[in-house]
Design an enzyme around this catalytic site. Structure first.
Site, PDB file in Angstrom:
ATOM      1  N   LYS A   1      14.196   0.808  -0.911  1.00  0.00           N
ATOM      2  CA  LYS A   1      13.111   0.554  -1.859  1.00  0.00           C
ATOM      3  C   LYS A   1      12.177  -0.520  -1.320  1.00  0.00           C
ATOM      4  CE  LYS A   1      10.781   0.633  -5.666  1.00  0.00           C
ATOM      5  NZ  LYS A   1       9.889   1.781  -5.950  1.00  0.00           N
TER       6      LYS A   1
ATOM      7  N   SER B   1     -10.075   5.885  12.496  1.00  0.00           N
ATOM      8  CA  SER B   1      -8.846   5.915  11.706  1.00  0.00           C
ATOM      9  C   SER B   1      -9.037   6.823  10.491  1.00  0.00           C
ATOM     10  CB  SER B   1      -8.460   4.487  11.307  1.00  0.00           C
ATOM     11  OG  SER B   1      -7.137   4.451  10.832  1.00  0.00           O
TER      12      SER B   1
END
Length: 347
Positions: free
Chosen positions: A225, A173
């Site tokens: 948001k 990763s």
């Protein structure tokens, strides 16, 4: 019985805290006594000198035995070793120099700042024929944190310095995000590589709170948001936006890897899967098999090799707090790595 167990647990915790304090103080005292550089300075280790000292001790040991044949073999090897060192020079007569850095990544890639400072120091002294070897170990972590670490390592390539990454155990990763930027990527046969994917999970206890008549109000300025929330009620629009954000990060990850290793089949290797070193070589994720010790042992025959590490300055109190925090984080890290390892052991 319960009170006794509680008192025993508290006593054990106090013992651990005392042991941490003692260890830190002892470490500070020993550091002053052994002549190592103070915190905030660079530690430099001449790996050639260390190797030659060990070889000298081996020669002395072999010479003290009744087997001169063994002595002659070691002496012959040492002569060849010295000859190779003198032979590998550029046209100006400058000896090739290999700089060795270490990066052991946690979830937050906490070493990225230190790595950046080490690279800044190297860029001031490295020559065009030098090489930087990064010994990298990391199962990955936060996207922005490993993006920072990868950007720091990329500065070497931008400056025209040859780079090699050696992976002995894992570069998955975010760890592979860093590793793929090297000119040469070397990994041990059973090192874990790849995991080019993105994962995120958010627990939600809204229904539990609702059953207990607990209301949670969430107010935002900006439609997205907050997409998913821990306490409030999630909706399909928020979930869809969350998935879109993950896909955007995945596309950026794939693009970054493809730029640095263009021969890779991204559709095949960007599935989030991990591979062992021998498999990774066949897929083009790495360039050759071998351990960091093996790679550096070869470099010692022809180059001047120096290990470099920045020892950052910190107070006793901050080191104590860091030790406690690190202990807790490592506990979480072990759980996460165990879950990740279940995927690595799928074969």
């Amino acid at each position: 019985m319960g009170d006794v167990l509680k008192e025993l647990a508290m006593f054990s915790a106090q013992l651990v805290l005392v042991a941490v304090v003692v260890a830190i103080v002892a470490s500070a005292v020993l550091r002053r006594r052994d002549g190592s550089p103070p915190l905030g300075q660079l530690q430099l280790e001449d790996m050639n000198a260390r190797h030659e000292l060990r070889l000298k001790r081996l020669k002395q040991h072999v010479g003290s035995q009744e087997t001169p044949k063994g002595w002659s073999k070691v002496t012959l090897w040492f002569g060849k070793h010295r000859g190779r060192k003198q032979a590998d020079k550029n046209q100006d007569g400058a000896e090739a120099h290999v700089w060795v850095l270490d990066f052991h990544g946690d979830l937050k890639a906490s070493g990225a700042g230190r790595l950046g400072k080490e690279i800044s120091a190297l860029l001031d002294v490295a020559e065009a024929n030098d090489e930087v070897v990064l010994k990298l170990e990391s199962p990955g972590g936060l996207v922005h944190a490993y993006g920072h670490a990868a950007a720091e390592f990329d500065r070497l390539k931008q400056a025209g310095i040859s780079t090699t990454v050696c992976v002995d155990r894992v570069a998955a990763s975010g760890g592979y995000l860093m590793a793929c930027g090297a000119d040469k990527l070397v990994a041990a046969p059973f090192a874990v590589l790849g995991s080019i994917g993105v994962i995120a999970q958010v627990p939600n206890i809204h229904r539990l709170l609702k059953r207990h008549d607990i209301d949670v109000e969430l107010h935002t300025a900006g439609r997205y948001k907050r997409t998913l929330t821990l306490l409030g009620e999630n909706d399909d629009a928020g979930r869809e936006k969350f998935r879109e954000d993950l896909e955007t990060v995945h596309q950026l990850f794939k693009h970054y890897v493809a730029e640095r290793r263009p021969a890779l089949d991204m559709e095949q290797i960007a599935s989030g899967e991990s591979w062992y070193g021998s498999e990774a070589l066949a897929l083009g994720l790495i360039d050759e098999l071998g351990t960091s010790e093996q790679y550096l042992a070869e470099k010692l025959k022809s180059s001047r090799v120096t290990a470099l590490r920045l020892v950052e300055r910190s107070s006793l109190a901050s080191r104590l707090g860091m030790a406690v925090s690190l202990g807790m984080e490592r506990g979480v890290q072990r759980v996460i790595e165990s879950l990740e390892a279940s995927g690595w052991h799928k074969r």
